[in-house]
Design an enzyme around this catalytic site. Structure first.
Site, PDB file in Angstrom:
ATOM      1  N   LYS A  83      62.347 -11.159  81.142  1.00  0.00           N
ATOM      2  CA  LYS A  83      63.512 -10.532  80.506  1.00  0.00           C
ATOM      3  C   LYS A  83      63.160  -9.111  80.114  1.00  0.00           C
ATOM      4  O   LYS A  83      62.179  -8.868  79.398  1.00  0.00           O
ATOM      5  CB  LYS A  83      63.879 -11.313  79.248  1.00  0.00           C
TER       6      LYS A  83
HETATM    7  C1  E4P Z   1      69.825 -14.889  75.611  1.00  0.00           C
HETATM    8  O1  E4P Z   1      69.311 -14.528  76.632  1.00  0.00           O
HETATM    9  C2  E4P Z   1      70.140 -13.960  74.503  1.00  0.00           C
HETATM   10  O2  E4P Z   1      68.970 -13.394  74.000  1.00  0.00           O
HETATM   11  C3  E4P Z   1      70.884 -14.714  73.427  1.00  0.00           C
HETATM   12  O3  E4P Z   1      71.915 -15.461  74.039  1.00  0.00           O
HETATM   13  C4  E4P Z   1      71.422 -13.838  72.322  1.00  0.00           C
HETATM   14  O4  E4P Z   1      72.208 -14.636  71.472  1.00  0.00           O
HETATM   15  P1  E4P Z   1      72.688 -14.161  70.013  1.00  0.00           P
HETATM   16  O5  E4P Z   1      73.639 -13.041  70.185  1.00  0.00           O
HETATM   17  O6  E4P Z   1      73.332 -15.376  69.423  1.00  0.00           O
HETATM   18  O7  E4P Z   1      71.447 -13.739  69.271  1.00  0.00           O
END
Ligand code: E4P
Length: 215
Positions: A83
């Site tokens: 990521k």
């Molecule tokens: C996933 O890849 C993201 O980091 C995550 O869905 C972010 O979610 P949030 O906005 O609830 O922190």
């Protein structure tokens, strides 16, 4: 559509994996911090379950640092998707990592133009954060539909991973729009399974079954 869990909890992942409805896992630094354990220990246990797609995030903010961390994560396990945040440094790192064969999940995406750039540098996944957009008064699903339309226009192979999912309607809307993947907290995935009429219906069937002569 693939369903991912958005968590670093091995317990939650194991439970959905055993239920047979899990296609992958996304983690981020916030989710890992909640576990209070070393990142690599958590990652090792998640990968050992056999999950085919596990997103693990770099924390460097410069291209060289992202490349170093990304290459290390890639070597860590074949299921890893690296990521990388949507920044100029992240785009440069993604371009190099993708050329090397690393699957990159470009994260923190909030506009269709950012998603276009992610596809152009060869990201395997793009992660629009729909819940955070909704929180700002902007419809996150509109962004998902825009990205899907743009990718369709140019036949980009990048998969749209709907992230920052807050409730089952987000999952439903993502599926109706034709998104490739939705990643969600454990509580949301649990709610996909449950329906009060299923519970009531099963109770009644079991009660009525008691009235059936058994001999
Ligand atoms: C996933 O890849 C993201 O980091 C995550 O869905 C972010 O979610 P949030 O906005 O609830 O922190």
């Amino acid at each position: 559509m693939e369903l991912f869990l958005d968590t670093a909890s091995v317990k939650e992942i194991r439970s959905m994996w055993e239920a047979g409805i899990l296609d992958g896992v996304t983690t981020n630094p916030t989710l890992v911090a909640k576990e209070g354990r070393r990142f690599e220990d958590v990652l090792r246990e998640i990968c050992a379950l056999g999950i085919p797609s596990v997103s693990a995030e770099v924390v460097a903010t410069d291209t060289d640092g992202m490349l170093r961390e990304g290459r290390h994560l890639r070597e860590f396990h074949p299921s890893i998707y690296v990521k990388v945040p949507m920044t100029p440094a992240g785009l440069a790192a993604t371009k190099t990592l993708a050329k090397e064969g690393t699957r990159v999940n470009m994260t923190l995406v909030f506009s269709a133009n950012q998603a276009l750039l992610a596809a152009k540098v060869g990201a395997a996944y793009v992660s629009p954060f729909i819940g955070r957009l909704d929180d700002q008064g902007q419809d996150g699903m509109d962004l998902v539909r825009d990205i899907l339309g743009i990718y369709r226009n140019y036949r980009f192979p990048t998969k749209v991973l709907v992230a920052s999912v807050r409730h089952p309607v987000h999952v439903l809307e993502a599926a109706k729009a034709g998104a490739d993947i939705a990643t969600m907290p454990y509580a949301v995935m649990e709610k996909l399974v449950q329906h009060p009429l299923t519970t009531l219906g099963l109770e009644r069937f079991l009660k009525d079954w008691e009235k059936v002569p058994k001999a």
